[in-house]
Motif scaffolding. Structure first.
Motif, short mmCIF file in Angstrom:
data_model
loop_
_atom_site.label_atom_id
_atom_site.label_comp_id
_atom_site.label_asym_id
_atom_site.label_seq_id
_atom_site.Cartn_x
_atom_site.Cartn_y
_atom_site.Cartn_z
N TYR A 128 0.84 -1.21 0.00
CA TYR A 128 0.00 0.00 0.00
C TYR A 128 0.87 1.26 0.00
N SER A 159 -6.77 5.06 -4.66
CA SER A 159 -8.22 4.98 -4.74
C SER A 159 -8.66 3.57 -4.34
N SER A 160 -9.90 3.46 -3.88
CA SER A 160 -10.40 2.20 -3.35
C SER A 160 -10.26 1.05 -4.35
N GLN A 161 -10.66 1.27 -5.60
CA GLN A 161 -10.61 0.19 -6.59
C GLN A 161 -9.19 -0.23 -6.91
N ALA A 197 -7.80 -2.17 -3.88
CA ALA A 197 -8.42 -3.50 -3.81
C ALA A 197 -7.78 -4.45 -4.82
N PRO A 199 -13.06 -4.34 -1.91
CA PRO A 199 -13.04 -2.88 -1.68
C PRO A 199 -13.51 -2.49 -0.28
N THR A 202 -10.47 -1.63 2.05
CA THR A 202 -9.40 -0.70 1.67
C THR A 202 -9.17 0.40 2.71
N LYS A 203 -10.22 0.82 3.38
CA LYS A 203 -10.07 1.87 4.40
C LYS A 203 -9.21 1.36 5.57
N ASP A 215 -5.69 1.87 4.69
CA ASP A 215 -5.35 3.29 4.77
C ASP A 215 -5.03 3.67 6.21
#
Length: 336
Positions: free
Chosen positions: A261, A268-270, A273, A280, A283-284, A287
């Motif tokens: 990461y 971006s999420s996509q 993922a 997806p 993904t947060k 982060d």
């Protein structure tokens, strides 16, 4: 040919004269073999028109002679060659290759070649591919297991929460037969109009929804020391359900993804993922974890995991050190 296409054809009683089912994953080989065994002939017909042979106990002459016979009580006769990898295969067995070039139309010959790939360079492989169906049942990679679980349930009309699918994937590994058995339990016990949750996994499969490697990863990613310690204490009290090697594998995979990461330009999420091989929905979490563990600290953690993996194998540890002690010490180092 595509596995789903083959399954659909069999359901519609569209058969081929020969099926070569091979690969390292036994699940689809067994699934298609069983489907043919249960659909081509009824119970009364099987006594006359079904022959089951085993690779270690048969030879090509027997298979060919059986395949050349005509059915007595049905439109088809079914020949199942199980454990076919045990046959004494030759790259261009003339007798068998000759039969494959001109198979008996009323015979369905199934060759179940498990735990390895059939040599695609051989004349025999090419002949079967031309006249019948060749399907390779490949091993599923770890990051493909959760999507496979979602897809299998969707095909049957059920829904599962991404976190519940990931929890199953973490604990059940890549053995599709084992996973399929557990999915059967869920479909029997969870209403079709309900989304399968982590609580359903706990009730029906026995994996704790609160104290598992998945939750440990999340607690570490958030730097939630209290939750992480509670989970490790639970693992220490239930070592058979939470083997050290499984915990280590999960942590290594998790922090490797955090490191990946850090190197992504597009977060971006996509994109995240796809790059990390996760849903997806998660993904947060990566982060947050990346903000809590910078690149250098993540490298240090991966080194720490290597260190404790070696310690778990007896390197540089005291005689009375337990895996529970190692796990607690390791989690403390990760968080500090």
């Amino acid at each position: 040919m595509n596995i789903n296409t083959t399954l659909s054809d069999i359901k519609n009683r569209i058969y081929k004269p020969v099926y070569l089912l091979h690969g390292e994953e036994a699940y689809y080989i067994d699934l298609i073999s069983d489907m043919l065994e249960n659909s081509v002939l009824n119970e009364a017909q099987k006594g006359f028109d079904q022959t089951i042979l085993y690779g270690k106990d048969t030879d090509f002459s027997t298979i060919v002679n059986a395949s050349k016979r005509y059915p007595m009580m049905s439109d088809y006769q079914l020949i199942l060659v199980k454990e076919a990898q045990a046959l004494k295969w030759k790259s261009d067995d003339e007798l068998f290759a000759k039969y494959i070039e001109n198979p008996t139309p009323s015979t369905i010959l199934v060759i179940a070649y498990k735990y390895g790939k059939f040599d695609k360079r051989t004349k025999l492989y090419k002949a079967i591919d031309k006249r019948g169906v060749v399907l390779e049942s490949a091993k599923l990679y770890d990051d493909k297991v959760a999507p496979w679980i979602v897809d299998q349930l969707q095909q049957e009309g059920w829904r599962i929460h991404p976190q519940a699918a990931a929890l199953m994937a973490e604990y059940l590994g890549t053995d599709l037969s084992k996973i399929a058995n557990e999915l059967e339990k869920l479909m029997l016990n969870v209403p079709k109009d309900s989304e399968i949750s982590s609580a359903d996994i706990e009730r029906n499969i026995g994996i704790s929804k609160d104290f598992n490697v998945f939750e440990l990863n999340g607690a570490l990613g958030k730097r939630d020391s209290l939750k992480a310690i509670q989970i490790v204490d639970y693992f220490a009290a239930n070592p058979k359900s939470n083997p050290f090697v499984v915990v280590m594998g999960s942590l290594a995979g998790y922090f490797t993804k955090i490191l990946k990461y850090h190197y992504l330009q597009d977060k971006s999420s996509q994109t995240v993922a796809k790059a990390l091989g996760v849903h997806p929905f998660f993904t947060k979490e990566y982060d947050v974890a990346a903000r809590n563990f910078n690149k250098r600290k993540t490298f240090d953690i991966i080194n720490t995991l290597r260190e404790y993996d070696l310690k778990s194998k007896g390197l540089n540890t005291g005689p009375n050190t337990t895996t529970a002690d190692l796990m607690r010490e390791m989690v403390f180092k990760i968080l500090n």
